[in-house]
Write an enzyme that holds these catalytic residues in place. Structure first.
Site, PDB file in Angstrom:
ATOM      1  N   LYS A 152       0.835  -1.011   0.090  1.00 17.93           N
ATOM      2  CA  LYS A 152      -0.087   0.064   0.095  1.00 17.93           C
ATOM      3  C   LYS A 152       0.803   1.206   0.065  1.00 17.93           C
ATOM      4  O   LYS A 152       1.190   1.651   1.072  1.00 17.93           O
ATOM      5  CB  LYS A 152      -0.888  -0.059   1.310  1.00 17.93           C
ATOM      6  CG  LYS A 152      -2.325   0.802   1.094  1.00 17.93           C
ATOM      7  CD  LYS A 152      -3.198   0.259   2.070  1.00 17.93           C
ATOM      8  CE  LYS A 152      -4.413   1.353   2.212  1.00 17.93           C
ATOM      9  NZ  LYS A 152      -4.862   1.611   1.039  1.00 17.93           N
ATOM     10  N   SER A 153       1.378   1.435  -1.172  1.00 22.52           N
ATOM     11  CA  SER A 153       2.464   2.618  -1.347  1.00 22.52           C
ATOM     12  C   SER A 153       1.768   4.147  -1.465  1.00 22.52           C
ATOM     13  O   SER A 153       0.705   4.017  -1.892  1.00 22.52           O
ATOM     14  CB  SER A 153       3.336   2.242  -2.272  1.00 22.52           C
ATOM     15  OG  SER A 153       2.883   2.873  -3.532  1.00 22.52           O
TER      16      SER A 153
END
Ligand code: PMP
Length: 289
Positions: A152-153
């Site tokens: 989840k960048s």
């Protein structure tokens, strides 16, 4: 605009208008960082340990050293306590931190940590009641050996491109396929369909985030006696589904009434209605004082 926002930045609660990060933070410069979106109800964060676990896994993939879970938990409760809301949305962010202009993460000494409490409404009550329309976008989720979508960048451009396509098409949401043309997920939601009384959703290896809401819905379905299966879905499966709905922390559960102009058979359908009610009840139960 920031009337309800409360911010915790690198160890301190700061007024929303003054909450800022350095222009040299690689989170800002390169999207080098990770985040979580969490909801709170009754001033209690919903399934915070699961979100912090996912954050920690994203951090491992980026080789980002995070503060302890206790630090995050304290920061989360500091912003919740400071908030004038009982129910709201939290954003937890960990950035690579401040470094020189080149991309080399080794120049960044300490990660930046930010927690924000605010409110978030993804669709109107009316849209949720009648269901939303979606398109399958030409923007695809990347395959896991490029950039694994389970991280989840802070780089959400793939989702943003898909959402821009949905906007351009005049519908509310976009559905992304993976590189094999199979269904991955929505722009910030997981996707479910029902077929012959079975609840189906793509596996995370298909390019879907391992959503906390997705996991909760799978748990609830098992409790309600609804058969569930992680499987490969194609556009045909969506077009011919009995029901379709999205799940996400921001979204909660949202029924889908149309995909690429195909009208979904039932919307909101019985599985959605049972699960949405069970979800609302579970949230109240888990977060009751
Ligand atoms: N997929 C993507 C790409 C997302 O950003 C989100 C929102 N976090 C989800 C799925 C749903 O996950 P969750 O239920 O954990 O919010």
């Amino acid at each position: 605009m920031f009337e309800h926002a409360r911010c915790w930045v690198n160890g301190k609660l700061v007024p929303a208008e003054q909450a800022s990060v350095s222009v040299f933070d690689h989170g800002f410069l390169y999207g080098d960082g990770i985040f979580e979106g969490v909801r709170f109800y009754n001033k209690r964060a919903f399934r915070l340990p699961l979100h912090l676990k996912r954050l920690q896994r994203s951090a491992a993939a980026l080789q980002l050293k995070l503060p302890s879970e206790e630090v995050f938990t304290q920061a989360v409760y500091a912003v919740i306590e400071a908030s004038d809301l009982n129910d709201g949305y939290l954003r937890i962010i960990a950035t690579r931190g401040v470094g020189v202009l080149g991309i080399n993460p080794a120049t960044c000494k300490d990660p930046g940590v930010i927690v924000i409490a605010d409110q978030l409404q993804m669709v109107s009550d009316e849209e949720r009641a009648k269901g939303i329309r979606a398109i399958i976008t030409s923007t695809r989720r990347s395959q896991p050996d490029r950039l694994d979508p389970r991280i989840k960048s802070l780089n959400y451009l793939t989702s943003i491109f898909a959402r821009m396509e949905a906007n351009f098409a005049g519908v509310e949401e976009g559905i992304l396929l993976n590189d094999r043309g199979c269904v991955a997920e929505g722009t910030a939601e997981n996707i479910f369909i029902t077929r012959d009384d079975e609840l189906l959703t793509p596996a995370p290896t298909e390019g879907a985030l391992a959503g906390i809401t997705r996991g909760t819905v799978l748990e609830l379905a098992a409790e309600l006696g609804i058969q569930t299966r992680e499987t490969v879905l194609t556009p045909y499966d969506l077009y011919s589904a009995d029901e379709c709905f999205f799940t996400g922390t921001g979204a909660r559960l949202i029924p889908v009434r149309e995909i690429d102009g195909r009208v979904i058979q039932t919307c909101p359908g019985p599985a959605y209605q049972h699960l949405a009610a069970a979800f609302a009840e579970l949230v109240q139960r888990e977060t009751a004082a």
